[in-house]
Scaffold this active site. Sequence first.
Site, mmCIF file in Angstrom:
data_model
loop_
_atom_site.group_PDB
_atom_site.id
_atom_site.type_symbol
_atom_site.label_atom_id
_atom_site.label_comp_id
_atom_site.label_asym_id
_atom_site.label_seq_id
_atom_site.Cartn_x
_atom_site.Cartn_y
_atom_site.Cartn_z
ATOM 1 N N LYS A 113 0.871 -1.166 0.000
ATOM 2 C CA LYS A 113 0.000 0.000 0.000
ATOM 3 C C LYS A 113 0.912 1.221 0.000
ATOM 4 O O LYS A 113 1.641 1.466 0.964
ATOM 5 C CB LYS A 113 -0.921 0.018 1.217
ATOM 6 C CG LYS A 113 -1.882 1.203 1.168
ATOM 7 C CD LYS A 113 -2.598 1.418 2.480
ATOM 8 C CE LYS A 113 -3.400 2.719 2.391
ATOM 9 N NZ LYS A 113 -3.899 3.155 3.714
ATOM 10 N N GLY A 115 -8.246 9.635 9.565
ATOM 11 C CA GLY A 115 -8.613 9.700 10.969
ATOM 12 C C GLY A 115 -9.632 10.757 11.325
ATOM 13 O O GLY A 115 -9.992 10.909 12.492
ATOM 14 N N ASN A 172 -9.556 2.055 9.482
ATOM 15 C CA ASN A 172 -8.673 1.840 10.628
ATOM 16 C C ASN A 172 -9.197 2.589 11.861
ATOM 17 O O ASN A 172 -9.740 2.003 12.788
ATOM 18 C CB ASN A 172 -7.253 2.273 10.292
ATOM 19 C CG ASN A 172 -6.232 1.863 11.361
ATOM 20 O OD1 ASN A 172 -5.041 1.928 11.126
ATOM 21 N ND2 ASN A 172 -6.659 1.428 12.527
ATOM 22 N N THR A 173 -9.067 3.913 11.845
ATOM 23 C CA THR A 173 -9.364 4.706 13.042
ATOM 24 C C THR A 173 -10.784 4.488 13.556
ATOM 25 O O THR A 173 -10.999 4.396 14.772
ATOM 26 C CB THR A 173 -9.141 6.192 12.756
ATOM 27 O OG1 THR A 173 -7.811 6.380 12.264
ATOM 28 C CG2 THR A 173 -9.329 7.028 14.008
ATOM 29 N N ALA A 227 -9.736 6.084 4.059
ATOM 30 C CA ALA A 227 -9.569 7.256 4.936
ATOM 31 C C ALA A 227 -10.846 8.074 5.035
ATOM 32 O O ALA A 227 -11.529 8.339 4.051
ATOM 33 C CB ALA A 227 -8.423 8.156 4.484
ATOM 34 N N GLY A 228 -11.159 8.447 6.262
ATOM 35 C CA GLY A 228 -12.291 9.323 6.541
ATOM 36 C C GLY A 228 -13.564 8.621 6.962
ATOM 37 O O GLY A 228 -14.488 9.251 7.469
#
Length: 254
Positions: free
Chosen positions: A94, A155, A203-204, A181-182
């Site tokens: 990645k 995040g 992830n976050t 992301a987001g």
Amino acid sequence: MVAGVELRSRLFLGTGKYRSDEEMLSALEASEAELVTVALRRLDLDDPAKKTILDVIDWTRYRVLPNTAGCQTAEEAIRIARLARSMGLSDWVKLEVIPDPRYLLPDPVETLRAAEVLVKEGFTVLPYINADPILARRLEAVGCATVMPLGSPIGSGQGLVTQRQIELIIEAATVPVVVDAGIGCASDAALAMELGADAVLVNTAVALANQPALMAEAIRIGVEAGRKSFLAGRIPRLPHAAASSPVMGVSPRS
């Protein structure tokens, strides 16, 4: 399908920010993800005896995707990818090149430079990018296996702020599009899939949830629901109401 490999799950999961290994493993279990990302630059590889996340993850169950998070230039990202290969981790990478410390926005020029080199060296490259349809086409043209546009800054949990650009990327792409992301909750993931994305990477939203495993399960269900909704085909948005019951033969009110 990514680079000829069939993945059973359309949810990819990151491994950063968890409060404990136990919470991470529980979230992985609940997510039913197959592909998990690991940031090599955040591992202490100087002490061979020291346990790292690579020792915690079950390699027979999950495909580990090394990422170049923390790299600010193409040269740094290329070096980390080569390191992952030399360690026998994976030829998949990645690709992240992020020089912006405040908003963590990826550098399009350096990302393209790194992708060109890594593809020529035989890597399967999954580049993380801003939601730029032109850049997505350029990366596809050089041989990247996917494109991974952000929905909003890493995040931030803002959801799909870049929805229209993501739609344009999906419309033109001939490789899988992974929204990365987001994403902050299950409905964000469902929306990404309803737009026609092939997968999402989260992830976050999972790692920092009050109950990571429960959030991982919720996002998994959201991904599945969004994909089914996309395949079913939504009705068009109308500027007016449309009666759901038959109106033919009904006498108008006097």
